[in-house]
Structure formats: structure tokens, C-alpha cells
Design a protein around this motif. Structure first.
Motif, mmCIF file in Angstrom:
data_model
loop_
_atom_site.group_PDB
_atom_site.id
_atom_site.type_symbol
_atom_site.label_atom_id
_atom_site.label_comp_id
_atom_site.label_asym_id
_atom_site.label_seq_id
_atom_site.Cartn_x
_atom_site.Cartn_y
_atom_site.Cartn_z
ATOM 1 N N LEU A 184 -2.861 9.100 -12.223
ATOM 2 C CA LEU A 184 -3.726 10.277 -12.271
ATOM 3 C C LEU A 184 -3.370 11.212 -13.426
ATOM 4 C CD1 LEU A 184 -4.182 11.173 -8.486
ATOM 5 C CD2 LEU A 184 -5.945 10.401 -10.088
ATOM 6 N N ALA A 185 -2.197 11.018 -14.008
ATOM 7 C CA ALA A 185 -1.826 11.820 -15.176
ATOM 8 C C ALA A 185 -2.542 11.340 -16.433
ATOM 9 C CB ALA A 185 -0.309 11.758 -15.383
ATOM 10 N N TYR A 186 -3.145 10.167 -16.383
ATOM 11 C CA TYR A 186 -3.750 9.567 -17.572
ATOM 12 C C TYR A 186 -5.249 9.298 -17.443
ATOM 13 C CZ TYR A 186 1.166 8.624 -18.561
ATOM 14 O OH TYR A 186 2.513 8.748 -18.774
ATOM 15 N N PHE A 187 -5.767 9.261 -16.200
ATOM 16 C CA PHE A 187 -7.170 8.897 -15.985
ATOM 17 C C PHE A 187 -7.904 9.979 -15.206
ATOM 18 C CE2 PHE A 187 -4.823 4.837 -16.050
ATOM 19 C CZ PHE A 187 -5.530 4.131 -17.023
ATOM 20 N N PRO A 188 -9.206 10.190 -15.477
ATOM 21 C CA PRO A 188 -10.024 10.986 -14.570
ATOM 22 C C PRO A 188 -10.021 10.297 -13.199
ATOM 23 C CG PRO A 188 -11.174 10.579 -16.639
ATOM 24 C CD PRO A 188 -9.972 9.696 -16.637
ATOM 25 N N PRO A 189 -9.948 11.045 -12.101
ATOM 26 C CA PRO A 189 -9.668 10.441 -10.790
ATOM 27 C C PRO A 189 -10.637 9.360 -10.326
ATOM 28 C CG PRO A 189 -10.399 12.729 -10.583
ATOM 29 C CD PRO A 189 -10.097 12.502 -12.018
ATOM 30 N N VAL A 190 -11.927 9.646 -10.325
ATOM 31 C CA VAL A 190 -12.895 8.662 -9.830
ATOM 32 C C VAL A 190 -13.011 7.490 -10.804
ATOM 33 C CG1 VAL A 190 -15.291 8.282 -9.128
ATOM 34 C CG2 VAL A 190 -14.149 10.421 -8.536
ATOM 35 N N PHE A 198 13.893 4.784 -4.474
ATOM 36 C CA PHE A 198 14.423 3.783 -5.403
ATOM 37 C C PHE A 198 14.005 4.059 -6.843
ATOM 38 C CE2 PHE A 198 14.182 -0.399 -7.539
ATOM 39 C CZ PHE A 198 15.518 -0.784 -7.414
ATOM 40 N N LEU A 199 12.734 4.420 -7.062
ATOM 41 C CA LEU A 199 12.218 4.587 -8.419
ATOM 42 C C LEU A 199 12.286 6.027 -8.921
ATOM 43 C CD1 LEU A 199 9.065 2.264 -8.379
ATOM 44 C CD2 LEU A 199 11.345 1.760 -9.287
ATOM 45 N N LEU A 200 12.090 6.984 -8.015
ATOM 46 C CA LEU A 200 11.992 8.380 -8.432
ATOM 47 C C LEU A 200 13.175 9.224 -7.983
ATOM 48 C CD1 LEU A 200 8.196 8.968 -7.657
ATOM 49 C CD2 LEU A 200 9.240 8.203 -9.800
ATOM 50 N N ASP A 201 14.161 8.571 -7.359
ATOM 51 C CA ASP A 201 15.361 9.268 -6.901
ATOM 52 C C ASP A 201 15.026 10.360 -5.885
ATOM 53 O OD1 ASP A 201 18.128 9.498 -6.834
ATOM 54 O OD2 ASP A 201 18.159 11.096 -8.338
ATOM 55 N N GLU A 202 13.975 10.138 -5.082
ATOM 56 C CA GLU A 202 13.636 11.064 -4.013
ATOM 57 C C GLU A 202 14.544 10.776 -2.816
ATOM 58 O OE1 GLU A 202 8.876 11.491 -5.117
ATOM 59 O OE2 GLU A 202 9.512 10.388 -3.338
ATOM 60 N N GLY A 203 15.098 11.824 -2.234
ATOM 61 C CA GLY A 203 16.092 11.657 -1.172
ATOM 62 C C GLY A 203 15.511 11.111 0.126
ATOM 63 N N ALA A 221 0.425 1.219 -14.189
ATOM 64 C CA ALA A 221 -0.122 1.777 -12.955
ATOM 65 C C ALA A 221 -1.446 1.101 -12.601
ATOM 66 C CB ALA A 221 -0.313 3.284 -13.100
ATOM 67 N N LEU A 222 -2.323 0.981 -13.598
ATOM 68 C CA LEU A 222 -3.617 0.346 -13.370
ATOM 69 C C LEU A 222 -3.443 -1.115 -12.978
ATOM 70 C CD1 LEU A 222 -6.710 0.480 -13.474
ATOM 71 C CD2 LEU A 222 -6.581 -0.054 -15.915
ATOM 72 N N GLY A 223 -2.548 -1.823 -13.660
ATOM 73 C CA GLY A 223 -2.327 -3.232 -13.355
ATOM 74 C C GLY A 223 -1.779 -3.444 -11.953
ATOM 75 N N TYR A 224 -0.829 -2.622 -11.546
ATOM 76 C CA TYR A 224 -0.254 -2.771 -10.206
ATOM 77 C C TYR A 224 -1.308 -2.503 -9.134
ATOM 78 C CZ TYR A 224 2.751 -2.278 -6.159
ATOM 79 O OH TYR A 224 3.315 -2.432 -4.916
ATOM 80 N N TRP A 277 0.820 -1.213 0.000
ATOM 81 C CA TRP A 277 0.000 0.000 0.000
ATOM 82 C C TRP A 277 0.852 1.260 0.000
ATOM 83 C CZ3 TRP A 277 -4.813 -1.132 3.595
ATOM 84 C CH2 TRP A 277 -5.674 -2.016 2.909
ATOM 85 N N GLY A 278 2.050 1.200 0.579
ATOM 86 C CA GLY A 278 2.927 2.358 0.515
ATOM 87 C C GLY A 278 3.384 2.633 -0.904
ATOM 88 N N SER A 279 3.781 1.579 -1.613
ATOM 89 C CA SER A 279 4.222 1.746 -3.002
ATOM 90 C C SER A 279 3.070 2.125 -3.924
ATOM 91 C CB SER A 279 4.887 0.464 -3.501
ATOM 92 O OG SER A 279 3.985 -0.636 -3.431
ATOM 93 N N ALA A 280 1.835 1.845 -3.494
ATOM 94 C CA ALA A 280 0.677 2.181 -4.334
ATOM 95 C C ALA A 280 0.537 3.682 -4.529
ATOM 96 C CB ALA A 280 -0.602 1.622 -3.711
ATOM 97 N N PHE A 281 1.038 4.508 -3.581
ATOM 98 C CA PHE A 281 0.947 5.956 -3.744
ATOM 99 C C PHE A 281 1.695 6.406 -5.002
ATOM 100 C CE2 PHE A 281 -0.196 5.921 0.781
ATOM 101 C CZ PHE A 281 -1.234 6.841 0.786
ATOM 102 N N VAL A 282 2.803 5.737 -5.308
ATOM 103 C CA VAL A 282 3.551 6.067 -6.520
ATOM 104 C C VAL A 282 2.727 5.738 -7.754
ATOM 105 C CG1 VAL A 282 5.641 5.574 -7.848
ATOM 106 C CG2 VAL A 282 5.753 5.659 -5.342
ATOM 107 N N ALA A 283 2.060 4.578 -7.733
ATOM 108 C CA ALA A 283 1.240 4.167 -8.875
ATOM 109 C C ALA A 283 0.030 5.089 -9.044
ATOM 110 C CB ALA A 283 0.785 2.722 -8.696
#
Length: 306
Positions: free
Chosen positions: A28-34, A266-271, A221-224, A17-23
Motif C-alpha cells: 500500500l506504500a507503492y500502489f493506489p489501494p483498489v 520474524f520479519l518486522l521484529d514485532e514483539g 509484495a505484489l508477487g506474494y 493469509w496471515g502473512s499476507a497482511f504484511v505484504a
């Protein structure tokens, strides 16, 4: 062994569920939110129903009590939680950090609902202190900009708060249910019914599946979110809900940001900063206070304490 199993599953759930925030942010850049939330559970519900048909004798809910439990999960844990959360996160004022802080109120809200529906689930004074310390740790870990917390986006932040409250209430109602229904069956039908309700919300807001942009990234993103975060994640969640109760299992909202930070690094190089480490340590202290009896028993069984 049972406690070790529960702890292992709890950590897996927090990681998923923590990694789901990244997905979610990516999708959200590709789909209407709801609509994004609804599509997530269209896929997850079909996958889980197929699994339920394979894993249990009767994959269809029977009787009023079983359908009521399915309905409570569909309304509060699937439709309401995800509709409010995805809508709230579309506002630029609600960063991932701000959303994490608000969602971290879920364990506290759970204790409020548990007092009404599950008197036996009440925390001791020390447990309540641990819950509060865990919340502080989540805030430190998220390290939100105070201007974002107190500035604009009031409606969006209220939506995220409603999401946390919906999830907390749904957890308590599910625990309070006396229906004898297989987890796989309950999860599959809650997802399918919840997806349908979420589609109705999206339609009422003027969203359309036609507005989705289908790319490799959006499909990943949708699949994950559908298979891992929803299918596997909720299978673990409802199993632990039955074993631990809603207050303890909803502590996952304190631990999930730790994994969100690690995945972001790891994925986004966030410190990873000292603030991140401090927040993690504070969460450990709070978690230790809530689970002190179980930890003491494990140490005694290992011969570490007498």
C-alpha cells in the motif's frame, strides 16, 4: 487421514493469509489501494487460468449455473471484499489490529447468511459458544487500542465490515451453488472477472495504474499476494469450503492473526507479548468447541479415549 489433511490445509491457509497482511501493508506504500487489489488478481487470474488449462479437462465454465458461481465469487469474494478492505486500511485509524478484529466477524456473519441459504450448516449451541470464544481470542490477540476502535475512521471501519460481510456472503453462495465446476476453473475465472470489476471501481475512484511505484519491494509484495496468497490460498480455500462448509472454513479469520503476529515478529521484529499468547490460547479453546466432534473421533481412532 482426511481430517488430518483438512487440518493441515487449514493451517497452511491460515499461515498464507496471515502473512499476507504484511505484504498488503508493504504494498500500500507503492500502489493506489483498489488498483493494488486489481493488479493482484490480474496476475493471480492469469496464473490460475494457465494452471487450470494444465490441470483440468475443460478450463472454461459452461452453462448458466457455472457462470453464476463464477460471478458470485468474482463480485463478493474478489471485487467487493478486496476493494472494501484495501480502501478501509488506507485510513490511519484502521490499524492492522483494528482491521483484524473487524474481519474476525466473518465467521459470525457467515452463520447469519447460512441460516438463510444453508439451513443444514447451522451450528449447535456449543458450536455457537465456540465461535464467540474464538472472536474474543481474536480481539485479545490483535490487542487493538480502544481509542482506535471507538475513535475516528468510522467510514473506514464500516468499509472493512462490509468487506467481511461480502466475503461471508460469497462463501455461503458458493457453497449453496449446485454447479459442477472444477475448483481451478471457477477460481481462475472468478479472479479474472473480479480483477476487471475491481479495476472499474478503482477507475471510478480516480485511481490509475500510472500512480504505482515499481520497486523491488512493491514487486515482491505484489508477487506474494498474487501467486501465494491468492493462487495457492484460494485453491486451498475453495477445496476446504467444499469439504467443511462456510462456517468452519471461515474460522481461518480467527487463526490467521496468529500467523500474522508470528510473521510480524520474524520479519518486522514485532514483539510477541503475553497478550498474544493469551489470545492464541483462547482461539484454541473456541476452535476446539466448534470442532469437538472431529477432535473426539480423532482421539478415539488414536486410542486416546474410549
Amino acid at each position: 487421514m482426511s481430517r488430518l489433511r483438512n487440518l493441515s490445509l487449514f493451517l497452511v491457509l491460515a499461515a498464507v493469509w496471515g502473512s499476507a497482511f504484511v505484504a498488503i501493508k508493504a504494498g500500500l506504500a507503492y500502489f493506489p489501494p483498489v488498483t493494488f487489489a486489481a493488479l493482484r488478481y490480474d496476475v493471480a487470474g492469469v496464473v490460475m487460468l494457465a494452471y487450470a488449462a494444465y490441470a483440468v479437462d475443460d478450463p472454461i465454465p459452461r452453462g448458466r449455473d457455472q457462470w453464476l458461481e463464477v460471478a458470485s465469487g468474482a463480485v463478493f469474494i474478489i471485487a467487493a471484499y478486496h476493494s472494501f478492505l484495501f480502501l478501509g486500511e488506507t485510513d490511519p485509524a484502521v490499524t492492522s489490529a483494528v482491521a483484524a478484529v473487524i474481519v474476525s466477524l466473518s465467521p459470525l456473519l457467515t452463520t447469519v447468511f447460512a441460516r438463510a441459504f444453508l439451513p443444514a450448516e447451522r451450528l449447535t449451541a456449543v458450536g455457537a459458544l465456540g465461535l464467540g470464544i474464538g472472536l474474543v481470542g481474536a480481539v485479545v490477540l490483535a490487542n487493538p487500542d480502544p481509542a482506535n476502535l471507538t475513535g475516528g475512521g468510522t467510514v473506514a471501519k464500516l468499509l472493512v465490515l462490509l468487506a467481511a460481510a461480502s466475503f461471508a456472503l460469497g462463501s455461503v453462495l458458493s457453497r449453496a451453488s449446485e454447479a459442477d465446476i472444477a475448483i481451478e476453473t471457477m477460481e481462475a475465472w472468478s479472479m479474472l472477472l473480479g480483477a476487471g470489476l475491481t479495476h472499474l471501481v478503482g477507475f471510478a475512484l480516480g485511481e490509475s495504474v500510472a500512480d504505482a511505484v515499481w520497486t523491488t519491494e512493491s514487486l515482491l509484495a505484489l508477487g506474494y499476494l498474487s501467486v501465494v496468497a491468492s493462487g495457492l490460498g484460494f485453491l486451498i480455500y475453495f477445496d476446504l469450503l467444499d469439504r467443511l462448509g462456510p462456517i468452519e472454513i471461515n474460522l481461518v479469520s480467527y487463526v490467521a492473526p496468529v500467523f500474522a503476529a508470528l510473521v510480524g515478529w520474524f520479519l518486522l521484529d514485532e514483539g510477541i507479548t503475553l497478550t498474544t499468547v493469551a489470545g492464541f490460547l483462547i482461539i484454541c479453546v473456541g476452535f476446539g468447541l466448534v470442532k469437538r466432534d472431529a477432535i473426539r473421533e480423532e482421539l478415539r481412532a488414536a486410542g486416546v479415549v474410549g
